[in-house]
Design an enzyme around this catalytic site. Sequence first.
Site, PDB file in Angstrom:
ATOM      1  N   SER A 190       0.791  -1.227   0.000  1.00  0.00           N
ATOM      2  CA  SER A 190       0.000   0.000   0.000  1.00  0.00           C
ATOM      3  C   SER A 190       0.824   1.279   0.000  1.00  0.00           C
ATOM      4  CB  SER A 190      -0.959  -0.006   1.191  1.00  0.00           C
ATOM      5  OG  SER A 190      -0.247  -0.160   2.404  1.00  0.00           O
ATOM      6  N   HIS A 218      -5.105  -3.091  -3.018  1.00  0.00           N
ATOM      7  CA  HIS A 218      -4.695  -2.160  -4.081  1.00  0.00           C
ATOM      8  C   HIS A 218      -4.484  -2.862  -5.421  1.00  0.00           C
ATOM      9  CE1 HIS A 218      -4.202   1.133  -1.212  1.00  0.00           C
ATOM     10  NE2 HIS A 218      -3.778   0.194  -0.395  1.00  0.00           N
ATOM     11  N   LYS A 249     -11.528   1.205  -2.381  1.00  0.00           N
ATOM     12  CA  LYS A 249     -10.426   1.741  -3.174  1.00  0.00           C
ATOM     13  C   LYS A 249     -10.859   1.773  -4.646  1.00  0.00           C
ATOM     14  CE  LYS A 249      -7.438   1.078   0.622  1.00  0.00           C
ATOM     15  NZ  LYS A 249      -6.874   0.115   1.554  1.00  0.00           N
TER      16      LYS A 249
HETATM   17  C1  LIG Z   1      -6.818  -0.052   2.938  1.00  0.00           C
HETATM   18  C2  LIG Z   1      -6.274  -1.369   3.266  1.00  0.00           C
HETATM   19  C3  LIG Z   1      -6.932  -2.214   4.172  1.00  0.00           C
HETATM   20  C4  LIG Z   1      -8.115  -1.756   4.979  1.00  0.00           C
HETATM   21  O1  LIG Z   1      -9.242  -1.637   4.195  1.00  0.00           O
HETATM   22  P1  LIG Z   1     -10.413  -0.654   4.676  1.00  0.00           P
HETATM   23  O2  LIG Z   1     -11.586  -1.104   3.916  1.00  0.00           O
HETATM   24  O3  LIG Z   1      -9.960   0.716   4.324  1.00  0.00           O
HETATM   25  O4  LIG Z   1     -10.550  -0.856   6.147  1.00  0.00           O
HETATM   26  C5  LIG Z   1      -6.437  -3.485   4.348  1.00  0.00           C
HETATM   27  N1  LIG Z   1      -5.334  -3.913   3.712  1.00  0.00           N
HETATM   28  C6  LIG Z   1      -4.655  -3.107   2.863  1.00  0.00           C
HETATM   29  C7  LIG Z   1      -3.440  -3.636   2.179  1.00  0.00           C
HETATM   30  C8  LIG Z   1      -5.097  -1.811   2.624  1.00  0.00           C
HETATM   31  O5  LIG Z   1      -4.423  -1.012   1.815  1.00  0.00           O
END
Ligand SMILES: *Cc1c(COP(=O)(O)O)cnc(C)c1O
Length: 399
Positions: A190, A218, A249
């Site tokens: 991330s 991602h 995302k």
């Molecule tokens: C954003 C993210 C999460 C958490 O997801 P949310 O829905 O924002 O709680 C988990 N793992 C990774 C790798 C992330 O980038």
Amino acid sequence: MEEPRSPALDLDAQLLPHLADLDCVSLRRRRRTVASVAGARISVEGRELIDFSSNDYLGLAGHPDVAASARRATERWGTGARASHLISGHTEEHAALERALAEVTGRERALVFSTGYMANAALASALLRPGDHVALDRLVHASIIDAVRGSGARFRRYAHGEVGAAARVLGSRRAGEARRRLLWTDGVFSMDGDIAPLPALAELCRETGSVLVVDDAHGFGVLNAACGSVDAALLSAGDTPVYMGTLGKAMGCAGAFVAGSAALIDTLVQHGRAYAYTTAQPPALAAATRRALELSRKEGWRRDQLKERIALFRNRATSAGLPITDSRTPIQPVIVGDARRAMRLAAALEDEGLLVAAIRPPTVPQGSARLRITLSAVHERRWVTDLVDVLARSWEACA
Ligand SMILES: *Cc1c(COP(=O)(O)O)cnc(C)c1O
């Protein structure tokens, strides 16, 4: 007469010095209040900025069809789900979204969670118990670390992307004695944007009888229309029995899912505490997400355009002599090192109407503060070239 001392004041007295310390080292976080969003243009505290900090890689968060689906479903269902999934909060909208996610990922079933943080927590509580053994890449997302810690399983972190180091963790005598061994990794990291060496990790898991868990927050919908990093690595469902993706995302909505076998999903329903003990996500959100998922599949041009913007950024940044990394994904970090300098650079970009996040420890390792630039299909080309120009100009000025 003396006023009785309020305990709240004592607490504040304990808290304030720590906040002041954070200030001193440029590590105090502040939230900005966003007044409006239109595509990648956002208004923040009275200023219009081009946003290079969001995870809305495909531009679906502002898509009118997605909003219309949410509106229509809100008319039908109202706002809240009223209860958890296991009581009476599991609606046809949630069920339809889960079917769509199972189909898109080519897995037997899928389970929807309110957030990715909770999906990871539920996975850990359902799959792990004290004595189990987990290998974690040094740079996995904080939600994975918290989840594994909470499970009581033994875990060790291996050097980022180093399959040999992961092999040593899973090949240890301790690991050999464990009931279950897991290797848990981000698909796309991330804060760095690089992709885990999944083919080699899958082979390692086969050799050591370990379960490979891929958090593709991602990668899902970004690298391709289906299982992102897993499909890009040409791995099968057998190689990657636990596939997790998020919906806030690239899908531009909110929530997350785990896709896998019926046995995995039913185990999560039984033992995923973060699944059971929380209110189901709003049904209208599930409906909107299903529409976003459809658009992600149908409108492949969004991924093509995103790829083009990534290439444009990388070409220009390389010509300008900026220290970019070898990330091929929309996450394009520029490593600065010093947290204060990262803040100054972000401020200089903002003065020119460009919003880029300065990411500091503890989100990233000490000494690796960075600008985390994220690209989106809805960025205009000239915004990307402006970003590189301003960054190149500011780079020395903010030394
Ligand atoms: C954003 C993210 C999460 C958490 O997801 P949310 O829905 O924002 O709680 C988990 N793992 C990774 C790798 C992330 O980038």
